[in-house]
Design an enzyme around this catalytic site. Structure first.
Site, mmCIF file in Angstrom:
data_model
loop_
_atom_site.group_PDB
_atom_site.id
_atom_site.type_symbol
_atom_site.label_atom_id
_atom_site.label_comp_id
_atom_site.label_asym_id
_atom_site.label_seq_id
_atom_site.Cartn_x
_atom_site.Cartn_y
_atom_site.Cartn_z
ATOM 1 C CB VAL A 148 -97.585 55.760 -4.520
ATOM 2 C CG1 VAL A 148 -96.675 54.932 -5.412
ATOM 3 C CG2 VAL A 148 -98.261 56.862 -5.330
ATOM 4 C CD GLU A 149 -93.517 53.298 -0.846
ATOM 5 O OE1 GLU A 149 -93.674 52.065 -0.759
ATOM 6 O OE2 GLU A 149 -92.454 53.825 -1.227
ATOM 7 C CB SER A 150 -99.061 51.265 2.117
ATOM 8 O OG SER A 150 -99.421 52.558 2.592
ATOM 9 C CE LYS A 446 -99.732 48.771 -3.433
ATOM 10 N NZ LYS A 446 -98.825 49.686 -2.724
#
Length: 497
Positions: A148-150, A446
């Site tokens: 989720v973070e990266s 991202k």
């Protein structure tokens, strides 16, 4: 006789009264006992309690907690041979159906190969992360946070200067013991940053009275911001559970994304493909014990230089720091390492068993475990004989130096690996999304968002021009031997049943 009967009745009434008080107290204790997850609301109809997503359509429901379906209840079953199945079997956070989680489920289902792709980056580390989570008795959902973070990219850096798969900022990393200098950034070291992130999450869990959703929200947006949101709701007489708080948009989407991924992992029939990964350690942590050069370790171990760097992204140069750490992740299991040519020829000393020696005493004397001592010497029992020669893990025959005396900069290879990019404009077409554009050009979604100051879920208007920073074409390189390929040992392990 009447007096005796009256006394008996009084005694009987007193006993019944005491038992009734105990039962009432027991019922009160049951009611007041805190839930495992404080956002769980059990007052559901039987229809709600068994509801699931149908196909890929997510129906919005009142913001009540929806317990996991009956077949998701953790059962005492053997540990799965597949790590992803093991993770799915141990997910416990309560899923709630609302507009936020529904949107994230739909988002994941539009990219059904997401986990398959990201799993390639996570494979060397995921078993170690799961093991740490289980040892600390933390929710298994935390193993999904690096996704989720990266998207499990160890060198990614956010606009807020958070770094690594756990997206730790400098102050938090430092507070929880992560080293950082010109040689090494522990935030990019997957296992070092995992230890720090889990310690931080454990602290937040206690700080927010055992509420994991509050803790996760604080991990994303900061402890102070979540505290203020809770205090504000208290003043206004509102509920203070996570779903009732007014939080930044990113945080409002953060936990739904985690819960959606957890839900789909438990329900692969919904369309998100689940990877296959052996439920065992595919890599081993090895403490070299002194400053080392990657080239020397590569030659000693037979592991490719590039592979070593990719497995150990925390090291910023071709050498470890004089002040440490000097620990490497190698693409082999612990037993394999202890019996390897690298360890046997360069790091293993020898000991001759004396009278009254025990395996435990020898292991303790040389600061190693009995298990490792037995593995190193291929022993299946604790029996040893006087005069027997044992290999030890104590470094006694180290080469004079694990460093290279360079005539030029020892970091030349690192500079050569920098990839030049070229800016390209892209005209948004109807139906385009940040994800579809990232897939078209094979760049992280991202990054596409960051380059254009957008969020990962921004809706694109046709006619908008986006800037993409694409790698320039490089001349063809010689074929790399199979033994040098990134994670070749791991890939071979994965093919085995």
């Amino acid at each position: 006789m009447a007096q005796v009967s009256l006394k008996y009745l009084l005694w009987l009434s007193l006993v019944i009264g005491i038992q009734g008080c105990q039962l009432t107290q027991q019922e009160t204790d049951e009611q007041e006992r805190p839930k495992v997850f404080s956002h769980y609301e059990p007052n559901l109809t039987s229809e709600q309690a068994t509801s699931e997503f149908v196909d890929s359509t997510v129906v919005e429901a009142p913001s009540k907690a929806v317990p996991l379906p009956a077949n998701d209840t953790p059962l005492p079953n053997p540990r799965s041979k597949d790590l992803w199945q093991h993770i799915a079997n141990n997910l416990t956070l309560v899923f709630q159906t609302n507009k936020h989680t529904s949107a994230r489920v739909k988002w994941y289902l539009k990219q059904p190969n997401y986990l398959i792709k990201v799993n390639k980056r996570a494979a060397p580390y995921l078993y170690h992360i799961v093991t740490r989570i289980e040892q600390q008795k933390l929710p298994m959902e935390l193993a999904l946070l690096p996704f989720v973070e990266s998207d499990f990219r160890p060198t990614i850096r956010s606009s807020e200067q958070a770094v690594g798969v756990w997206q730790l900022v400098g102050a938090t990393a430092y507070h929880f013991g992560v080293q950082s200098d010109q040689w090494y950034d522990g935030r990019q070291d997957i296992l070092a940053s995992t230890d720090a992130a889990l310690a931080y999450l454990s602290y937040l869990h206690k700080r927010f009275d055992g509420d994991w959703l509050h803790a996760l929200a604080a991990y994303n947006s900061g402890e102070g911001r979540v505290k203020k949101a809770i205090e504000k709701n208290k003043r206004l007489g509102k509920k203070t559970d996570y779903w009732s708080l007014s939080l930044p948009k990113e945080t409002a989407e953060y936990i739904p994304k985690l819960l959606a991924l957890s839900y789909l992992l438990k329900h692969p029939d919904q369309g998100l493909k689940r990877p296959k990964l052996a439920n065992k350690a595919l890599t081993t942590e090895f403490d070299v014990g002194q400053q080392f050069d990657f080239s020397v370790i590569a030659n000693l171990s037979g592991v490719g230089h590039n592979q070593l760097h990719k497995l150990n992204p925390g090291y910023l140069k071709n050498q470890s720091s004089p002040n440490g750490p000097h620990t490497l992740l190698l693409p082999m299991e612990r037993r394999t390492l202890l019996q390897s040519k690298l360890f046997r020829n360069n790091f293993a000393g020898e000991y001759i068993v004396q009278k009254d020696d025990t395996l435990y005493g020898i292991a303790r004397r040389f600061n190693m475990s009995v298990k490792n001592l037995k593995a190193l010497n291929s022993k299946t029992s604790n029996l040893i004989k006087v005069g027997e020669q044992l290999r030890l893990s104590q470094p006694q025959t180290m080469p004079e130096s694990l460093l290279v005396d360079y005539n030029i900069s020892p970091y030349l290879e690192q500079h050569e690996e920098v990839i030049a990019t070229i800016a390209v404009d892209y005209l948004v077409k109807p139906g385009d999304s940040i994800w579809s554009i990232s897939q078209l050009y094979d760049v992280p979604h991202k990054d596409v968002a960051t380059w254009n100051k957008l969020s990962a879920t921004s809706i694109l208007k046709p006619g908008t021009i986006l800037t993409l920073h694409l790698p320039q074409a490089k001349p063809a390189e010689p074929q790399v031997p199979a033994s040098e390929a990134m994670l070749s040992g791991i890939e071979s392990s994965l093919k085995k049943p």
